[in-house]
Enzyme design. Structure first.
Site, mmCIF file in Angstrom:
data_model
loop_
_atom_site.group_PDB
_atom_site.id
_atom_site.type_symbol
_atom_site.label_atom_id
_atom_site.label_comp_id
_atom_site.label_asym_id
_atom_site.label_seq_id
_atom_site.Cartn_x
_atom_site.Cartn_y
_atom_site.Cartn_z
ATOM 1 C CG ASP A 1 35.650 36.038 33.473
ATOM 2 O OD1 ASP A 1 36.632 36.292 34.186
ATOM 3 O OD2 ASP A 1 35.204 36.836 32.629
ATOM 4 C CD GLU B 1 36.357 42.417 38.376
ATOM 5 O OE1 GLU B 1 35.573 43.283 37.953
ATOM 6 O OE2 GLU B 1 37.393 42.090 37.759
#
Length: 311
Positions: free
Chosen positions: A34, A202
């Site tokens: 991420d 997401e």
């Protein structure tokens, strides 16, 4: 975007072959999840990523990266009620460098839970231990219609927005007060939603190019090594809060999303992305998997067709 193995600061990644069609390369310690990237006024690149305390890497050329430490070297006890442990993983940070200040949003949760929260921190230097805790931004609990993780700060002129969300009813946006970095109200607006694969969408990032706002998301499943099915999708809108549609005109709220980058060759499950402007153009930052682990991917984006293409 879920927990992952905690990688040692001594672990130096192999060079990374990065995506289609024109590969780039990064070196050094690039085992990230991420990633978010920003650049300070001196031209130093900062990369923040999911980890206990949030890992910080720096580079002077966007190629060779060095792990410097973590944002919270003494832990972040204010997040423990959401991670369920002391010094747990803090997820999906989002970095913006503006007027000499690093603005860092990040999430705390556990896999599959809506007991989730987004927090905010600031620093003048971006170095380990230099950040001030600006506190809770927003949170969700079991039974809410969305999940408060995967934050992204969007600045459009004098307006600040936060996009967020994962699974459940998808991606949301809410207005922020620029003076506090916190929401002006609890109201959220839906931007994108899926029903396929249990609603697996997401990691929203909103990036403005020309007359359009582009909403990048990660679809499908992260954090399963070479079994990961993550892929990066996009839609666009003339306003930051929607309506977003894909290249075929399908609204993102109805499951639309044009593929930007998916599994190809030895590059598996790219996602958890960020997009930033640099001197050579828009830059897509993400993680991906090989049999050797998870690594940093960096590619330029070409918007000349009106839609982002990895180059």
């Amino acid at each position: 975007m879920g927990p992952f193995p905690i990688f040692s600061a001594l672990c130096v990644a192999i060079s990374a072959v990065l995506a289609q069609p024109g590969p780039g390369a990064v070196t050094g310690n690039t085992m990230v999840h991420d990633p978010t990237m920003c650049k300070d006024e001196a031209g130093t690149y900062f990369l923040f990523s999911t980890a206990p305390g949030i890992e910080i890497r720096t580079s002077t050329d966007r190629i060779a990266w060095t792990l410097q430490g973590v944002v919270w070297p003494d832990g972040a006890p204010w997040t423990d009620e959401f991670t369920g442990t002391s010094n747990g993983n803090l997820w999906a940070p989002d970095c913006t460098f503006l007027d000499g200040t690093f603005y860092l949003y990040y999430a705390a949760s556990t896999l599959g839970s809506q007991n989730s929260a987004i927090f905010f921190a600031k620093s003048a230097s971006g170095s380990p231990g230099s950040f001030t805790n600006e506190g809770l931004v927003t949170s969700t609990a079991d039974g809410d219609t969305y999940n408060a993780i995967d934050p992204n700060l969007v600045i459009d002129g004098n307006s600040w927005w936060l996009s967020l969300g994962s699974f459940w009813t998808g991606i949301k946006i809410q207005s922020l007060d620029p003076s506090t970095g916190k929401p002006v109200s609890s109201m959220v607006t839906g931007l994108a939603e899926r029903t396929e694969n249990n609603g697996a969408i997401e990691a929203s990032i909103i990036y403005k190019n020309g007359d359009f706002f582009y909403l990048f998301t990660s679809w499908d499943n992260c954090c399963q090594g070479t079994s990961s099915t993550y892929n990066i999708r996009v839609g666009r809108s003339t306003t930051v809060d929607g309506e977003y549609v894909d290249e075929d005109g399908v609204p993102l709220l109805e499951g639309g999303g044009t593929l930007v980058l998916g599994t190809h060759g030895d590059i598996v499950g790219p996602g958890g992305q960020d997009v930033m402007d640099d001197s050579d153009g828009p830059v897509l930052v993400y993680h991906y998997y090989t049999p050797d682990g998870n690594f940093l991917g960096i590619n330029l984006l070409d918007f000349s067709s009106g839609w982002p293409v990895v180059v």
